[in-house]
Design a protein around this motif. Structure first.
Motif, PDB file in Angstrom:
ATOM      1  N   SER C 107       0.872  -1.180   0.000  1.00  0.00           N
ATOM      2  CA  SER C 107       0.000   0.000   0.000  1.00  0.00           C
ATOM      3  C   SER C 107       0.906   1.226   0.000  1.00  0.00           C
ATOM      4  O   SER C 107       2.106   1.135   0.295  1.00  0.00           O
ATOM      5  CB  SER C 107      -0.870   0.027   1.256  1.00  0.00           C
ATOM      6  N   GLU C 108       0.327   2.376  -0.333  1.00  0.00           N
ATOM      7  CA  GLU C 108       1.117   3.603  -0.328  1.00  0.00           C
ATOM      8  C   GLU C 108       1.681   3.871   1.065  1.00  0.00           C
ATOM      9  O   GLU C 108       2.865   4.160   1.228  1.00  0.00           O
ATOM     10  CB  GLU C 108       0.255   4.792  -0.778  1.00  0.00           C
ATOM     11  N   SER C 113       6.176   4.656   4.305  1.00  0.00           N
ATOM     12  CA  SER C 113       6.642   4.626   5.693  1.00  0.00           C
ATOM     13  C   SER C 113       7.949   3.837   5.815  1.00  0.00           C
ATOM     14  O   SER C 113       8.910   4.268   6.459  1.00  0.00           O
ATOM     15  CB  SER C 113       5.522   4.029   6.564  1.00  0.00           C
ATOM     16  N   ILE C 114       8.005   2.689   5.173  1.00  0.00           N
ATOM     17  CA  ILE C 114       9.240   1.892   5.243  1.00  0.00           C
ATOM     18  C   ILE C 114      10.378   2.623   4.540  1.00  0.00           C
ATOM     19  O   ILE C 114      11.516   2.642   5.021  1.00  0.00           O
ATOM     20  CB  ILE C 114       9.027   0.481   4.635  1.00  0.00           C
ATOM     21  N   ALA C 115      10.075   3.252   3.414  1.00  0.00           N
ATOM     22  CA  ALA C 115      11.114   3.987   2.676  1.00  0.00           C
ATOM     23  C   ALA C 115      11.726   5.062   3.569  1.00  0.00           C
ATOM     24  O   ALA C 115      12.953   5.244   3.611  1.00  0.00           O
ATOM     25  CB  ALA C 115      10.519   4.605   1.416  1.00  0.00           C
ATOM     26  N   ARG C 144       1.482  -5.553  -9.014  1.00  0.00           N
ATOM     27  CA  ARG C 144       1.836  -5.378 -10.431  1.00  0.00           C
ATOM     28  C   ARG C 144       1.965  -3.881 -10.796  1.00  0.00           C
ATOM     29  O   ARG C 144       2.689  -3.159 -10.095  1.00  0.00           O
ATOM     30  CB  ARG C 144       0.851  -6.160 -11.307  1.00  0.00           C
ATOM     31  N   VAL C 145       1.339  -3.406 -11.869  1.00  0.00           N
ATOM     32  CA  VAL C 145       1.618  -2.004 -12.263  1.00  0.00           C
ATOM     33  C   VAL C 145       1.259  -1.000 -11.162  1.00  0.00           C
ATOM     34  O   VAL C 145       1.925   0.012 -10.980  1.00  0.00           O
ATOM     35  CB  VAL C 145       0.926  -1.590 -13.586  1.00  0.00           C
ATOM     36  N   ARG C 146       0.232  -1.311 -10.403  1.00  0.00           N
ATOM     37  CA  ARG C 146      -0.123  -0.443  -9.263  1.00  0.00           C
ATOM     38  C   ARG C 146       1.073  -0.364  -8.281  1.00  0.00           C
ATOM     39  O   ARG C 146       1.354   0.689  -7.707  1.00  0.00           O
ATOM     40  CB  ARG C 146      -1.366  -1.022  -8.570  1.00  0.00           C
ATOM     41  N   GLY C 147       1.765  -1.482  -8.120  1.00  0.00           N
ATOM     42  CA  GLY C 147       2.943  -1.495  -7.244  1.00  0.00           C
ATOM     43  C   GLY C 147       4.031  -0.556  -7.755  1.00  0.00           C
ATOM     44  O   GLY C 147       4.688   0.152  -6.978  1.00  0.00           O
ATOM     45  N   ALA C 154       6.934   6.593  -3.378  1.00  0.00           N
ATOM     46  CA  ALA C 154       7.914   6.490  -2.290  1.00  0.00           C
ATOM     47  C   ALA C 154       9.239   7.146  -2.694  1.00  0.00           C
ATOM     48  O   ALA C 154       9.914   7.782  -1.879  1.00  0.00           O
ATOM     49  CB  ALA C 154       8.133   5.016  -1.923  1.00  0.00           C
ATOM     50  N   ARG C 155       9.614   6.996  -3.962  1.00  0.00           N
ATOM     51  CA  ARG C 155      10.838   7.652  -4.446  1.00  0.00           C
ATOM     52  C   ARG C 155      10.684   9.166  -4.390  1.00  0.00           C
ATOM     53  O   ARG C 155      11.582   9.885  -3.945  1.00  0.00           O
ATOM     54  CB  ARG C 155      11.141   7.216  -5.879  1.00  0.00           C
TER      55      ARG C 155
END
Lengths: 344, 344, 344, 344
Positions: C107-108, C113-115, C144-147, C154-155
């Motif tokens: 999820s976003e 958060s992890i990033a 997939r593409v959503r990921g 996150a970047r």
């Protein structure tokens, strides 16, 4: 231990099996009935239950072990680390135990000179083969009892306790008399007659993992020695046989944290035999320290190109000295490492 | 043997190495100078050249063996198949040699009854463990010398020669006296002290391949026995350790034609230990015959569910009888098989 | 390359073979005539000689390679370490490149958060699976593409370049557009069509070693990418399949010094996938740094017990922070490590 | 499925885990409380339960699977053998299905001539590589689409259905149009995107076991194809990677009875790729038939010494003819073999 019953087995056979297992093993058995499968769950001490006997029943599909099949070497029943004392030194405590020396004892001058060199660099134990297990009957087989005599001279000269490999039961008395740590080589890790006899002594035993032995089998072999009453067992990871041929064997450094978790016994790493190439000894030794090994076993020779065996994997005294300095720094960087590995 | 020299090695070092190799090994050395690499080609009998000594030279990148490092077991120097005679039977000739019996000797009644059954079905040899190598010190370890006595009774009753495993050098005299074929188990394949002592006897030795031994290492272990003067060696493929866990070990049937090409020694196949599951014994035994094995070693038990060891891989006398019938048909279908395999 | 001729082959056949090899491969061939064996030594660039073609000749016993069969990835022809630049960071230089993040993007909130967490602790790259290769078709297959979209967010939030796995050629354009480092997973290491297509891009490729790939095969797969013109290849050791089952795979840390010697390409280590157990990540990561890896790839998850995949091998952000501190100390302790490993 | 709880885990955590597993997986969970260990036994359909998710819980020591994690390929749910129809032939029934032909298609003359030869000897299918997965980018990569055209000509001339390997998803439409059986090579056995796409077709798929794939992983890859709706899957054993180097791979013939027991899908054996040496093809092919394989895949070339790939493992048409005769005899000797293997 879990017993998986074959689909469509008759109920009375399942009950008969449950009773048989309970009677023979002093455990209690729960029946878990699923739609496709029926399972038996064994409760109690299953360490000594012989799974293959149960698997032989015609209504049994498979047996899964839940508990480790070793007891004396199991950390579950002995949470504290074992520290093996050898004269004034020890293996398994906070200090790194470094065992160094040539693959085989070749002459008094050779072994004494190397012993002095490695001692100066910080090694705590001297290794040197007297009886050599060689793949070919035509290769140098070691100086045998003469080799033991030379090791004793080197010990006399340097004070370093000596570690050397035993190859048959008929030499046990001699080794107990002459040697400080008796090494069982990888090829004899499942020479059970030898292990049983060594279990009757109280000498520290350095037990090398066989090249195709699982971690569990290594601990079962330790159990053989301990079951005889000898608890002074030091394990040694020295590489396992895999499909990779660039290195002689594949050093399994994951085995160190695994064994730290499963067992209380100390474990040392032998990067020389694993890699089989001298220039890999340095990086692998450093990695072994970083991963949490209790010690190292390193082949050092003053003239590798003329060594009678395994010269290709021996480092020279000068390289050994440098390595010992680097290792010190890593030891400082990974302080408390033993504890962390066990408890994370 | 080919020695690969490191790139940019000084010419005089190459020449010094060439001379050293020639002097130490009574071979002649050709220098092949390429653009990137220089090679040394050793000409002559390199069977006994110690490659690791050459590899220890600092200008050597690698050493490749060209000739097999065994001599007495090598078909190149002994083109005819070896046939090992055991009383009135033999292993290695045109007939299939079937060795059958229980994993371990449990009682007089058990061993005699099974011996009679397997004889009736066509087995030529009786197997039965007296000294049992078990992974756990808590498992049944065999009846030991009492087991040998019971085997002798079974031989007396049936005339079948007996095959049983030795586990240490101190039992050799007893085994030579009591037993017809002495088995060296997979775990002791590189117990070199044991092999050397067995080399001094003239008893047929059934040498099992270690679970992680290469074909070459198996033949080197045979060489140990033969170098002592005992040429009565029978090899046995019993599965190797791989990543696959469905079977206990992976039966390496390719090893049969390989060994037939490399060596003149007979080779038998043990499907029971390889698979570790009784219902695989039948198809694997058939495959072993089709691939060209000189014999089979099969675990047969009259009551597998109550066997003291390895019941899960034992077949019953009735299944054994059926199997022997099927095998006969395959033997007829693959007539001249031994010869074909060797000469295609 | 050395060609071993079968014993007793006719002289004219040997000469015909010599000529054929010379004509087809632009090499020169020396004949070395021994008593038992005749050898052909090939001189010149044998990188591209197809050994299996020569082995197909009926008078050839075997072919031994002398030269490594890769050229662009070979240190012999490119002595300097390759440093792969990715935005402001790089892999292969003096600094350790740490890639961290969850097994899969869920999820976003999760990935951002992890990033942030891993960036704060010193990670230089964010990993996260969008397309997931799972053994079972019934397991979660990734967003997939959503990921990919979530990774980009996150970047955007953290500035960390993103690393994610590609699974088929039809996604290459999308990955080139969206991703900073394209990962080729272990299962696709020999998906040659994929490698060829990636060779046509100029994106950095993180090429994971297959679980049963030799070091040489890994370098050959790198060669596929480089032969297409893309020299931005980063290798990754992530464990090999062996007989040991306690760990999911056996981390082959010997491969690091081996690859440093054979190739100029950078290599990172993924202890998470190798061990498959979270508490082994710490000691193995330390060992990887000590052995000389150029970077680490570590699975970090804020809620492993509810992760959609591989939660059992993920460490939490707090444990990651502590690990990064420990690693810093080891980096200091092994200063100049890269150089030493290559030149000893 | 059995979940082993860590010693000394709090009771409420165990109950929470039990509830979580029940909710997420629609299974019921039994708690078995032993002295040292607590176990959870999952009852119901656990095929699709993700063990790694459970293992990620911090109170879980380990998870043991009881049920096979595949369903569509599982014999338990589909007791009858699957027979795959391909034009007028079939694979999986009482007749042995022999697929023969060259490693790669080289020219019209070559493929048509070999196709005629193998048909005359009794082969039912023609193999021939058009797209070739080669370890080196510098080796012959196949004639690609031109190869497909030549295969179609050979089919036209002989009537033999054609089998050839696919290497990427973008060729699926073409293969469905042109080919009778689509082969997935060992290196792509876990190319899941490819498997998924092939699952959407209804073409027979010959799925080769990866060189380091377990039997269970092979069946999981079959499950990928079947989950898409394509049930026409033929498995192929072609050797696994082990430590033995004499043969290219180790042919795992035990896998045949194992797969016959676990799955209803047909399985063929490719001795050519396993051994990698032509003279082993004959004995291994015979063994494969004796062990119960449904078919064979054999490389036949009219001029192996000049083959563009894998000539060293190809047999000539004449040797193939002789082999087919021998195999007929073994087929007669092992009548009803399929049935026996499954039901003993």
């Amino acid at each position: 231990m879990i017993v998986i019953i074959k689909p469509k087995s008759p109920q009375r056979e399942i009950i008969a099996l449950k009773q048989k297992i309970e009677e023979e093993n002093k455990v209690s058995v729960n029946i878990i009935q699923g739609k496709e499968y029926c399972l038996l769950g064994l409760i109690g001490d299953t360490t000594k239950v012989d799974a293959s006997k149960i698997r032989a029943n015609e209504f049994v599909e498979d047996v899964k072990k839940v508990q480790q099949p070793y007891k004396l070497s199991n950390r579950l029943f002995h949470p504290e680390n074992t520290v093996v004392k050898v004269k004034d030194s020890s293996i398994g405590g906070n200090e790194l135990a470094v065992i160094a020396g040539p693959c085989s004892v070749e002459s008094e001058e050779q072994i004494v000179s190397i012993a002095r060199d490695v001692k100066k660099s910080g090694a705590k134990f001297l290794r040197g083969g007297a009886f050599k297990p060689r793949t070919s009957p035509y290769s140098f087989q070691g100086l045998r009892v003469r080799g033991l005599e030379l090791l004793k001279i080197a010990r006399e000269e340097t004070g370093l306790p000596i570690v050397t490999e035993i190859m048959s039961t008929d030499m046990i008395d001699r080794f107990v008399e002459d040697v400080d740590i008796i090494q069982v080589g990888a090829r004899n890790m499942q020479n059970f007659e030898l292990l049983k006899q060594l279990g009757k002594t109280r000498k520290p035993i350095l037990l090398k993992r066989g090249i195709s032995a699982t971690i569990q089998e290594l601990l079962m072999s330790a159990e053989y020695i301990m079951a005889g009453g000898n608890e002074n067992v030091i394990l040694c990871e020295r590489g396992i046989r895999t499909f990779e041929t660039y290195t002689r064997n594949t050093l399994d450094l994951s085995a160190i944290p695994a064994i730290k978790k499963l067992s209380h016994l100390p474990i040392v790493v032998d990067p020389s035999h694993a890699a089989g190439i001298w220039w890999m000894v340095e990086p692998l030794a450093k990695a072994a320290v970083a991963v949490g090994a209790d010690g190292l076993m390193i082949e050092v020779h003053n003239d590798p190109a003329n060594a009678k065996c395994d010269g290709q994997q021996s480092i020279k005294p000068k390289a050994f000295r440098k390595l010992m300095g680097d290792i010190d720094k890593i030891m400082n960087a990974v302080a408390n490492r033993g504890y962390d590995v066990v408890n994370v």
